[in-house]
Design a protein around this motif. Structure first.
Motif, PDB file in Angstrom:
ATOM      1  N   LEU A 451       0.795  -1.106  -0.141  1.00 14.64           N
ATOM      2  CA  LEU A 451       0.065  -0.022  -0.093  1.00 14.64           C
ATOM      3  C   LEU A 451       0.963   1.230   0.000  1.00 14.64           C
ATOM      4  O   LEU A 451       1.559   1.446   1.042  1.00 14.64           O
ATOM      5  CB  LEU A 451      -0.931   0.039   1.200  1.00 14.64           C
ATOM      6  CG  LEU A 451      -1.914   0.891   1.149  1.00 14.64           C
ATOM      7  CD1 LEU A 451      -3.395   0.522   0.840  1.00 14.64           C
ATOM      8  CD2 LEU A 451      -2.035   1.445   2.739  1.00 14.64           C
ATOM      9  N   ASN A 452       1.035   1.795  -1.197  1.00 22.20           N
ATOM     10  CA  ASN A 452       1.964   2.904  -1.373  1.00 22.20           C
ATOM     11  C   ASN A 452       3.352   2.572  -0.933  1.00 22.20           C
ATOM     12  O   ASN A 452       3.990   3.135  -0.211  1.00 22.20           O
ATOM     13  CB  ASN A 452       1.506   4.134  -0.475  1.00 22.20           C
ATOM     14  CG  ASN A 452      -0.041   4.612  -0.954  1.00 22.20           C
ATOM     15  OD1 ASN A 452      -0.239   4.434  -1.952  1.00 22.20           O
ATOM     16  ND2 ASN A 452      -0.764   5.041   0.190  1.00 22.20           N
ATOM     17  N   GLY A 453       3.702   1.336  -0.893  1.00 23.83           N
ATOM     18  CA  GLY A 453       5.214   1.037  -0.636  1.00 23.83           C
ATOM     19  C   GLY A 453       5.123   0.253   0.612  1.00 23.83           C
ATOM     20  O   GLY A 453       6.217  -0.551   0.730  1.00 23.83           O
ATOM     21  N   PHE A 454       4.244   0.536   1.397  1.00 24.36           N
ATOM     22  CA  PHE A 454       4.360  -0.219   2.727  1.00 24.36           C
ATOM     23  C   PHE A 454       3.740  -1.660   2.566  1.00 24.36           C
ATOM     24  O   PHE A 454       2.943  -2.012   1.721  1.00 24.36           O
ATOM     25  CB  PHE A 454       3.476   0.327   3.649  1.00 24.36           C
ATOM     26  CG  PHE A 454       3.927   1.968   4.036  1.00 24.36           C
ATOM     27  CD1 PHE A 454       4.854   2.220   5.016  1.00 24.36           C
ATOM     28  CD2 PHE A 454       3.475   2.893   3.372  1.00 24.36           C
ATOM     29  CE1 PHE A 454       5.164   3.389   5.126  1.00 24.36           C
ATOM     30  CE2 PHE A 454       3.746   4.255   3.405  1.00 24.36           C
ATOM     31  CZ  PHE A 454       4.814   4.457   4.541  1.00 24.36           C
ATOM     32  N   PRO A 503      -0.992 -10.380  -9.114  1.00 29.43           N
ATOM     33  CA  PRO A 503      -0.253  -9.982 -10.323  1.00 29.43           C
ATOM     34  C   PRO A 503      -0.381  -8.439  -9.898  1.00 29.43           C
ATOM     35  O   PRO A 503       0.760  -7.759 -10.520  1.00 29.43           O
ATOM     36  CB  PRO A 503      -1.708 -10.323 -11.316  1.00 29.43           C
ATOM     37  CG  PRO A 503      -2.581 -10.999 -10.848  1.00 29.43           C
ATOM     38  CD  PRO A 503      -2.467 -11.295  -9.428  1.00 29.43           C
ATOM     39  N   ASN A 504      -1.162  -7.807  -9.239  1.00 24.13           N
ATOM     40  CA  ASN A 504      -1.034  -6.400  -8.938  1.00 24.13           C
ATOM     41  C   ASN A 504      -1.089  -6.584  -7.403  1.00 24.13           C
ATOM     42  O   ASN A 504      -2.038  -6.814  -6.792  1.00 24.13           O
ATOM     43  CB  ASN A 504      -2.232  -5.728  -9.389  1.00 24.13           C
ATOM     44  CG  ASN A 504      -2.539  -4.213  -8.849  1.00 24.13           C
ATOM     45  OD1 ASN A 504      -1.540  -3.811  -8.185  1.00 24.13           O
ATOM     46  ND2 ASN A 504      -3.593  -3.707  -8.984  1.00 24.13           N
ATOM     47  N   GLN A 505      -0.036  -6.089  -6.781  1.00 27.57           N
ATOM     48  CA  GLN A 505       0.283  -6.083  -5.344  1.00 27.57           C
ATOM     49  C   GLN A 505      -0.483  -5.121  -4.578  1.00 27.57           C
ATOM     50  O   GLN A 505      -0.594  -5.334  -3.271  1.00 27.57           O
ATOM     51  CB  GLN A 505       1.833  -5.916  -5.133  1.00 27.57           C
ATOM     52  CG  GLN A 505       2.528  -6.995  -5.634  1.00 27.57           C
ATOM     53  CD  GLN A 505       4.041  -6.787  -5.520  1.00 27.57           C
ATOM     54  OE1 GLN A 505       4.520  -5.727  -4.779  1.00 27.57           O
ATOM     55  NE2 GLN A 505       4.970  -8.097  -5.416  1.00 27.57           N
ATOM     56  N   ASN A 506      -1.065  -4.193  -5.350  1.00 24.91           N
ATOM     57  CA  ASN A 506      -1.535  -3.100  -4.296  1.00 24.91           C
ATOM     58  C   ASN A 506      -2.976  -3.336  -3.816  1.00 24.91           C
ATOM     59  O   ASN A 506      -3.739  -4.312  -4.368  1.00 24.91           O
ATOM     60  CB  ASN A 506      -1.930  -2.029  -5.441  1.00 24.91           C
ATOM     61  CG  ASN A 506      -0.938  -1.242  -5.853  1.00 24.91           C
ATOM     62  OD1 ASN A 506       0.278  -1.337  -5.366  1.00 24.91           O
ATOM     63  ND2 ASN A 506      -1.009  -0.113  -6.684  1.00 24.91           N
ATOM     64  N   THR A 507      -3.106  -2.972  -2.458  1.00 26.79           N
ATOM     65  CA  THR A 507      -4.199  -3.357  -1.923  1.00 26.79           C
ATOM     66  C   THR A 507      -5.189  -1.992  -1.365  1.00 26.79           C
ATOM     67  O   THR A 507      -4.610  -0.781  -1.605  1.00 26.79           O
ATOM     68  CB  THR A 507      -4.085  -4.197  -0.723  1.00 26.79           C
ATOM     69  OG1 THR A 507      -5.285  -4.886  -0.229  1.00 26.79           O
ATOM     70  CG2 THR A 507      -3.249  -3.786   0.329  1.00 26.79           C
TER      71      THR A 507
HETATM   72  C1  LIG Z   1       0.091   0.396  -7.258  1.00 27.38           C
HETATM   73  O1  LIG Z   1       0.241   1.755  -6.296  1.00 27.38           O
HETATM   74  C2  LIG Z   1       1.423   2.742  -6.815  1.00 27.38           C
HETATM   75  C3  LIG Z   1       1.400   3.664  -5.639  1.00 27.38           C
HETATM   76  O2  LIG Z   1       1.722   3.258  -4.437  1.00 27.38           O
HETATM   77  C4  LIG Z   1       1.183   2.967  -8.334  1.00 27.38           C
HETATM   78  O3  LIG Z   1       2.335   3.850  -8.368  1.00 27.38           O
HETATM   79  C5  LIG Z   1       1.173   2.040  -9.111  1.00 27.38           C
HETATM   80  O4  LIG Z   1       0.834   2.289 -10.409  1.00 27.38           O
HETATM   81  C6  LIG Z   1      -0.086   1.038  -8.506  1.00 27.38           C
HETATM   82  N1  LIG Z   1       0.119  -0.190  -9.418  1.00 27.38           N
HETATM   83  C7  LIG Z   1      -1.378  -0.815 -10.228  1.00 27.38           C
HETATM   84  C8  LIG Z   1      -0.707  -1.955 -10.993  1.00 27.38           C
HETATM   85  O5  LIG Z   1      -2.365  -0.377  -9.686  1.00 27.38           O
END
Ligand SMILES: *[C@@H]1O[C@H](CO)[C@@H](O)[C@H](O)[C@H]1NC(C)=O
Ligand SMILES: *[C@@H]1O[C@H](CO)[C@@H](O)[C@H](O)[C@H]1NC(C)=O
Ligand SMILES: *[C@@H]1O[C@H](CO)[C@@H](O)[C@H](O)[C@H]1NC(C)=O
Ligand SMILES: *[C@@H]1O[C@H](CO)[C@@H](O)[C@H](O)[C@H]1NC(C)=O
Ligand SMILES: *[C@@H]1O[C@H](CO)[C@@H](O)[C@H](O)[C@H]1NC(C)=O
Ligand SMILES: *[C@@H]1O[C@H](CO)[C@@H](O)[C@H](O)[C@H]1NC(C)=O
Ligand SMILES: *[C@@H]1O[C@H](CO)[C@@H](O)[C@H](O)[C@H]1NC(C)=O
Length: 641
Positions: A451-454, A503-507
């Motif tokens: 989450l924003n790198g965390f 595949p997309n680590q963001n949460t």
């Molecule tokens: C994941 O989040 C970062 C910001 O923390 C952003 O720059 C990135 O594009 C995001 N990746 C996807 C696949 O949404």
């Protein structure tokens, strides 16, 4: 020179005196008969005064029933009813209110022989043991003597029926108690069992805020097994790095993991830079030398031959899954998380954070020898030495170390071994059975994300953040801006591949709540998955507050429709903590019959810190008047109720 030079006092009186000074010393030096006196000694400790429950009015009809002979009541059913009525009266007349005055503070301690700051209660680490009888009311006046942070205490395994504000979870059931303030925890221990208590604010459990809570059968009730005496083993893990530093590392970018514990502790005692069995170790660790009065010296379990001992084992580790073994002795498991189980014999037992067991041990081995008791790490590549102590027969001085190697802990990744143990646990015949169907199924996928790198843990793509106003108050008073009003999802996208990193680590992050209709039956399927790194999936013990659940089954891979055909609805064990194995699922069922707001979370302390939990709310409108001290913060700070 021998490694363990324990001195034994021949005089019982001297032992008693010592025991009063330090109850833990009693466990190490006490004989079996002395251990039998444990309960009474605990009750006489200065900080544990027992005050009788105000006597129920002597209603003439009660008196009449009490003096009746059930058999004269006639039909079988009536006799049965009569016995129940009599036992209820017995329980209510025998119940006591047990008062404790506790002060929580940071203090110096050397749990593993190296001095560091620990959290203590009344100058003790671990905190004082609470011993009560089923039906008793526990009252703890908890004063926060920390200088700069709040505190709460959770009574792990106690359901808090009718007292959800006493569950001791900051931001959920109450406001953290401020420095200098005192909060009264008042709750009933309705069922016998092996429990414990611990901090539930930030990572205070990791800092050493914990102790045992043992509830005996009510007067006139008997355990369905026999034993001559008992020992209490509270297991934990210990870091030299302060909890504040650990928390900062976990919440930093780049992420800094806490690493493996420096030591494992048994009743708060371990040995970091030496071993009781150095000559059997494959490292160059030196042999421990103890006079016996060091606070990090192990507590020897002194036993008499041909007796049966009950070991009450509970794990309050921050991270480690443990395996306990006693050389040359089998153990018969009889209790899990306060519930009786069908007895089964094992050579060693796996215990995860948040769990408790009772095992019976027969001292049927050569009484002219001592035997190793070992605790080792499972489920993670271990970097921590085994914790060791001795089972010492009365015929043999405790200074006589065993001549054989301590039990070898099963390989950390031998999950088949763990599963074989976990799947041998069944409820004792006659235990409550689960409803045959469910009203709602919630599938909770856990993933490790960013989450924003965390680095975070997320459940169905939501990483839990706790609000500043406790849910119990904000839900009761309908304060809609106190937390996210959107409920988190009951399921996850079925196309998600649990065997691979996301595949997309963001949460996402959230403070939403699962609202559960009162008295409905809920199935929770805990679904494990790959973490951030490839081919890695970890063990997670999940703990539910306010309820026990039935563990209906475990499976490999993704839970699918049809897997419920494999559920055990006949004799599933009732527990409050259950593990999910790597890349697997675990199915639980519970009845939402306890109005309140309850946490359900991974009991690994850093995982909860990283968001691995959910909140269940049920029937909050039915919760009675909440003590205003519990809600004296955030948006409920000036609410009258
Ligand atoms: C994941 O989040 C970062 C910001 O923390 C952003 O720059 C990135 O594009 C995001 N990746 C996807 C696949 O949404
Ligand atoms: C460990 O013990 C050795 C020898 O007893 C001592 O030299 C060393 O300083 C100790 N290390 C720590 C970290 O305590
Ligand atoms: C030390 O190594 C030997 C040989 O590899 C092994 O048999 C033994 O179990 C090990 N001891 C411990 C305490 O791990
Ligand atoms: C323990 O019991 C066995 C058989 O009941 C008996 O032979 C033995 O002498 C007893 N041992 C001790 C130390 O009392
Ligand atoms: C564990 O058990 C499974 C199924 O019983 C088996 O296929 C597998 O080979 C076992 N793994 C190990 C390491 O023994
Ligand atoms: C989780 O949420 C993030 C951010 O909204 C999104 O990019 C991602 O695809 C979601 N993951 C899953 C498995 O739904
Ligand atoms: C829930 O069940 C309990 C007893 O099982 C009962 O006392 C209570 O009235 C029920 N509540 C509702 C809302 O159905």
């Amino acid at each position: 020179m021998t490694a363990l030079a324990y001195k034994y006092h021949s005089q019982r009186a001297r032992k008693r005196k010592k025991a009063k000074l330090n109850f833990k010393a009693l466990v190490s030096t006490g004989t079996a008969s002395l251990n039998l006196a444990l309960a009474s000694v605990i009750n006489r400790l200065p900080n544990t005064t027992s005050i009788s429950h105000p006597k129920s009015p002597r209603h003439p009809s009660w008196f009449y029933i009490q003096n009746m002979d059930c058999k004269s009541w006639g039909s079988r059913d009536i006799v049965f009813l009569c016995i129940i009525v009599l036992s209820l009266i017995h329980v209510s007349l025998g119940a006591k209110v047990r008062h404790f005055k506790w002060e929580v503070e940071y203090m110096y301690g050397a749990p593993d022989c190296q001095e560091h700051v620990v959290m203590g209660i009344n100058g003790q680490f671990p905190g004082p043991t609470i011993r009560a009888k089923a039906g008793d009311t526990i009252v703890v006046d908890l004063t926060n003597k920390l200088h700069t942070e709040g505190v709460v205490i959770h009574w792990h395994g106690i359901r808090q029926l009718g007292t959800p504000w006493a569950d001791g979870t900051a931001s959920i059931s109450q406001c953290a108690i401020n420095p200098g303030e005192t909060f009264e925890y008042r709750f009933k221990v309705d069922r016998p069992g092996t429990y414990f208590y611990h901090g539930h604010y930030g990572m205070q459990r990791s800092a050493g805020l914990y102790g045992s809570l043992i509830v005996d059968m009510a007067d006139g009730e008997k355990e369905p097994f026999h034993y001559d005496a008992e020992f209490n083993l509270l297991l934990s893990d210990w870091w030299h790095k302060s909890v504040h530093e650990q928390e900062v590392g976990l919440s930093s970018n780049p992420f800094r993991w806490i690493g493996e514990p420096q030591s494992l502790l048994i009743n708060g005692r371990g040995q970091y830079n030496c071993s009781l069995a150095a000559k059997f170790s494959n490292s160059s660790i030196s042999q421990c030398k103890f006079k016996g009065n060091e606070k990090c010296a192990p507590q020897v379990l002194k036993v008499r031959p041909n007796k049966t001992y009950r070991l009450r084992i509970a794990s309050t580790t921050a991270l480690a899954s443990l395996n306990l073994a006693i050389k040359g002795h089998k153990m018969v498991v009889v209790e899990a998380d306060g519930n009786h189980v069908q007895p089964f014999a094992v050579n060693d037992l796996d215990i995860y954070s948040g769990e408790s067991y009772s095992v019976l041990l027969k001292t049927d081995q050569n009484p002219y020898k001592n035997y190793w008791v070992s605790i080792g790490v499972r489920g993670r590549d271990p970097k921590t030495n085994q914790a060791l102590t001795l089972l010492s027969y009365s015929a043999t001085p405790a200074s006589k170390l065993p001549t054989t190697q301590p039990p070898v802990t099963p390989r950390w990744d031998d999950y088949n071994h763990s599963k074989a143990f976990t799947k041998s646990i069944y409820a004792l015949m006659g235990s409550p059975q689960p409803p045959k169907t469910y009203d709602r199924r919630i599938i909770l996928l856990n993933t490790q994300n960013r989450l924003n790198g965390f680095v975070k843990w997320a459940i169905n793509n939501v990483s839990l953040v706790l609000p500043s106003t406790p849910y119990l108050g904000s839900i009761k008073f309908g304060l809609n801006n106190a937390f996210d009003q959107k409920s988190p999802p009951d399921n996850y996208d079925s196309s998600y591949d649990i065997m691979k990193p996301a595949p997309n680590q963001n949460t996402t992050q959230g403070s939403g709540v699962y609202s559960i209709t009162l008295n409905t039956t809920v199935d929770v399927i805990l679904q494990n998955a790959n973490a951030l790194a490839k081919d890695v999936s970890e063990i997670h013990p999940w703990h539910l507050h306010g309820h026990d659940f039935w563990v209906l089954g475990y499976g490999e891979g993704k839970f699918k429709d049809g897997d419920e055909k494999t559920f055990n609805l006949k004799n599933p064990p009732l527990r409050n903590t259950a593990v999910i194995f790597p890349f697997g699922w675990t199915a639980l069922r519970f009845v939402a019959d306890n109005p309140g707001v309850w946490a359900f979370h991974c009991h690994i302390e850093p995982h909860l810190h990283m968001g691995m939990g959910v909140i269940f709310a049920q029937g909050v409108h039915r919760v009675g008047q909440i003590p205003k001290e519990a809600l004296a913060c955030g948006l409920t700070g000036n609410k009258q109720n």
